[in-house]
Design an enzyme around this catalytic site. Structure first.
Site, PDB file in Angstrom:
ATOM      1  N   ARG A 115       0.828  -1.224   0.000  1.00  0.00           N
ATOM      2  CA  ARG A 115       0.000   0.000   0.000  1.00  0.00           C
ATOM      3  C   ARG A 115       0.855   1.265   0.000  1.00  0.00           C
ATOM      4  O   ARG A 115       0.499   2.254   0.636  1.00  0.00           O
ATOM      5  CB  ARG A 115      -0.955   0.026   1.193  1.00  0.00           C
ATOM      6  CG  ARG A 115      -2.057  -0.998   1.163  1.00  0.00           C
ATOM      7  CD  ARG A 115      -3.196  -0.549   0.252  1.00  0.00           C
ATOM      8  NE  ARG A 115      -4.131  -1.649   0.048  1.00  0.00           N
ATOM      9  CZ  ARG A 115      -5.256  -1.800   0.733  1.00  0.00           C
ATOM     10  NH1 ARG A 115      -5.583  -0.917   1.628  1.00  0.00           N
ATOM     11  NH2 ARG A 115      -6.031  -2.817   0.485  1.00  0.00           N
ATOM     12  N   ARG A 130      -3.876   6.184   0.590  1.00  0.00           N
ATOM     13  CA  ARG A 130      -4.463   7.354   1.238  1.00  0.00           C
ATOM     14  C   ARG A 130      -3.517   8.174   2.110  1.00  0.00           C
ATOM     15  O   ARG A 130      -3.825   9.314   2.433  1.00  0.00           O
ATOM     16  CB  ARG A 130      -5.675   6.927   2.077  1.00  0.00           C
ATOM     17  CG  ARG A 130      -6.785   6.371   1.248  1.00  0.00           C
ATOM     18  CD  ARG A 130      -8.125   6.529   1.923  1.00  0.00           C
ATOM     19  NE  ARG A 130      -9.089   7.027   0.962  1.00  0.00           N
ATOM     20  CZ  ARG A 130      -9.567   8.260   0.939  1.00  0.00           C
ATOM     21  NH1 ARG A 130      -9.215   9.124   1.825  1.00  0.00           N
ATOM     22  NH2 ARG A 130     -10.424   8.622   0.024  1.00  0.00           N
ATOM     23  N   ARG A 149      -8.190  11.719  -5.274  1.00  0.00           N
ATOM     24  CA  ARG A 149      -9.459  11.137  -4.806  1.00  0.00           C
ATOM     25  C   ARG A 149     -10.567  12.172  -4.617  1.00  0.00           C
ATOM     26  O   ARG A 149     -11.729  11.800  -4.503  1.00  0.00           O
ATOM     27  CB  ARG A 149      -9.229  10.319  -3.531  1.00  0.00           C
ATOM     28  CG  ARG A 149      -8.571   8.974  -3.768  1.00  0.00           C
ATOM     29  CD  ARG A 149      -9.548   7.906  -4.258  1.00  0.00           C
ATOM     30  NE  ARG A 149     -10.352   7.408  -3.161  1.00  0.00           N
ATOM     31  CZ  ARG A 149     -11.616   7.710  -2.959  1.00  0.00           C
ATOM     32  NH1 ARG A 149     -12.255   8.533  -3.767  1.00  0.00           N
ATOM     33  NH2 ARG A 149     -12.270   7.196  -1.943  1.00  0.00           N
ATOM     34  N   ASP A 152      -6.642  -3.252  -7.444  1.00  0.00           N
ATOM     35  CA  ASP A 152      -7.184  -3.875  -6.230  1.00  0.00           C
ATOM     36  C   ASP A 152      -7.443  -5.341  -6.526  1.00  0.00           C
ATOM     37  O   ASP A 152      -7.625  -5.723  -7.697  1.00  0.00           O
ATOM     38  CB  ASP A 152      -8.489  -3.180  -5.791  1.00  0.00           C
ATOM     39  CG  ASP A 152      -8.847  -3.574  -4.359  1.00  0.00           C
ATOM     40  OD1 ASP A 152      -8.275  -2.994  -3.414  1.00  0.00           O
ATOM     41  OD2 ASP A 152      -9.654  -4.502  -4.177  1.00  0.00           O
ATOM     42  N   TYR A 169     -14.570 -12.308   0.162  1.00  0.00           N
ATOM     43  CA  TYR A 169     -15.391 -11.138  -0.212  1.00  0.00           C
ATOM     44  C   TYR A 169     -16.620 -11.558  -1.013  1.00  0.00           C
ATOM     45  O   TYR A 169     -17.714 -11.013  -0.841  1.00  0.00           O
ATOM     46  CB  TYR A 169     -14.560 -10.133  -1.011  1.00  0.00           C
ATOM     47  CG  TYR A 169     -13.534  -9.421  -0.151  1.00  0.00           C
ATOM     48  CD1 TYR A 169     -13.931  -8.479   0.782  1.00  0.00           C
ATOM     49  CD2 TYR A 169     -12.179  -9.708  -0.261  1.00  0.00           C
ATOM     50  CE1 TYR A 169     -13.009  -7.832   1.587  1.00  0.00           C
ATOM     51  CE2 TYR A 169     -11.241  -9.079   0.546  1.00  0.00           C
ATOM     52  CZ  TYR A 169     -11.660  -8.143   1.464  1.00  0.00           C
ATOM     53  OH  TYR A 169     -10.755  -7.517   2.266  1.00  0.00           O
TER      54      TYR A 169
END
Ligand code: 1CP
Length: 365
Positions: free
Chosen positions: A47, A51, A60, A96, A171
């Site tokens: 990552r 963010r 974003r 992703d 998921y």
């Protein structure tokens, strides 16, 4: 490299020629993946694009996560910016684990501060048997993003990736993030045939998606099995490992390092080391030197600073980095990383310092 590789029933792909220059092949990251001597300990961060980066947060405000991850130009911009900012030894594709599900026609969203949400979770065997075949031509934007990133990275190796089947299944079956994996485990135990079929479908998807990323220029592949540590040793060995072995066996002819990462996998590392992966990524719970004893010399190790350490102030972070390097720097088959992704609260200058410390640490000859 053979033109066509048909080493497994149902997993038969024309890999064609992989791109990737000779400059990439001499990189210290790839050398460490192969256990070859190199000058400094290589470092990258899971990552590293995300963010915590002001540039990512700015993007974003204009685009959703999925808009970014479906635009080749923006994929390349985000992928490359992380390497430029941090001076790390490898890039990871901005994408992703959910993205290849576009090729199965599965509808999902990625919600801010939540994660992936699947519109119609696969709960019943009929949901699984009715899945359409994987169409990788729906994912050309990923492969274009790989090619554009490789061009801009000018010799820094790019890691392509996919979710491993169990983590993806979690998921798909739960419908979103879970702490217990209640529905996934129920399917696995109560409907083993349907669970097996789901794993096989996901294996075929993962192999084709990873092969396409290598064809487009990725120099290594990482499989994220983030949630597989929730399984017992016995369930992992009998219900998951055979699928992982098929995936790595099918990817082996591509000739790139194959990294296998999971969280909370202390009890599984001996089995994971038998999967055919050439690099094992570990979280912070497992001491790397102990893992080396378990897996032997022929597999590279990657990890495993506790990501929370990045938020604990300069003394803790320097001590954490130094302890890992003291234990692992003389091991030629070692790559520095975190034990999981960069927390979004991380100060980017802390990560820059960690990368610099790793590079400055004298590597015993
Ligand atoms: O901007 C945003 O709001 C999205 C935050 C975000 C980002 C930046 C998500 C949602 N995914 C990503 C990118 C991403 N995901 C990358 C590329 C960037 C990089 O690593 O530099 C990678 C490799 C992933 C892989 C991924 N996605 C994993 C495996 C690694 C891991 O963290 O364990 C998993 C489990 C996911 C699912 C996912 N996507 C996003 C979130 C927040 C999650 C986790 C949700 C959960 O806790 O279940």
């Amino acid at each position: 490299m053979p033109d066509k590789d048909c080493n497994l029933d149902g997993l038969c792909y024309n890999f064609g020629d992989a791109k990737g220059g000779s400059q990439v092949n001499t990189s210290r990251f790839l050398k460490a993946c192969r256990g070859e001597p190199h000058d400094q300990v290589p470092v990258w961060f899971m990552r590293q694009a995300g963010r915590y980066q002001p540039s990512y947060r700015a993007l974003r405000t204009r685009y959703t996560m999925l808009e970014l991850a479906r635009s080749p130009r923006l994929i390349a911009d985000v992928t490359v910016e992380a390497v430029r900012m941090l001076d790390v030894d490898a890039a990871i594709l901005f994408s992703d684990i959910m993205i290849p599900l576009d090729g199965l026609g599965i509808r999902y969203d990625i919600r801010e501060n939540v994660g992936p949400i699947v519109e119609s979770p696969l709960r019943r065997p009929a949901d699984i048997h009715g899945m359409p075949p994987f169409q990788s031509d729906r994912l050309e934007f990923v492969y274009e993003g790989v090619a554009l990133s490789v061009e801009k990275l000018a010799g820094v190796p790019l890691i392509g990736f996919a979710g491993a089947p169990f983590t993806l299944a979690s998921y798909l079956v739960e419908g979103g993030p879970s702490r217990t994996y209640q529905e996934t485990k129920a399917l696995m135990w109560n409907h083993p045939g349907a669970f097996y079929a789901l794993m096989e479908r996901l294996c075929a998807m993962v192999v084709e998606h990873c092969a396409n990323q290598v064809k487009a220029g990725a120099a290594a592949i990482q499989l994220f099995d983030s949630w597989v540590g929730a399984l017992s040793q016995e369930d992992y060995r009998t219900l998951i490992l055979p699928h992982m072995r098929k995936i790595f066996e099918a990817l082996k002819p591509l000739g790139v390092p194959l990294i296998y990462f999971g969280i909370g996998t202390q009890h599984l590392i001996a089995e994971m080391a038998r999967s055919g992966a050439t690099v094992l990524g570990l979280d912070w719970r497992t001491a790397l030197s102990q893992a080396r004893g378990v897996v032997g010399p022929s597999i590279a190790l990657m990890g495993n600073l506790d990501p929370q350490c990045l938020l604990a102030g300069p003394v803790a972070v320097q001590a954490g980095v130094t302890a890992i390097l003291d234990a692992m720097a003389r091991d030629d088959a070692y790559i520095f990383n975190l034990g999981h992704g960069v927390p979004k609260e991380t100060d980017p200058t802390v990560l820059q310092k960690v990368a610099a410390w790793v590079h400055q640490y004298p590597k015993p000859g």
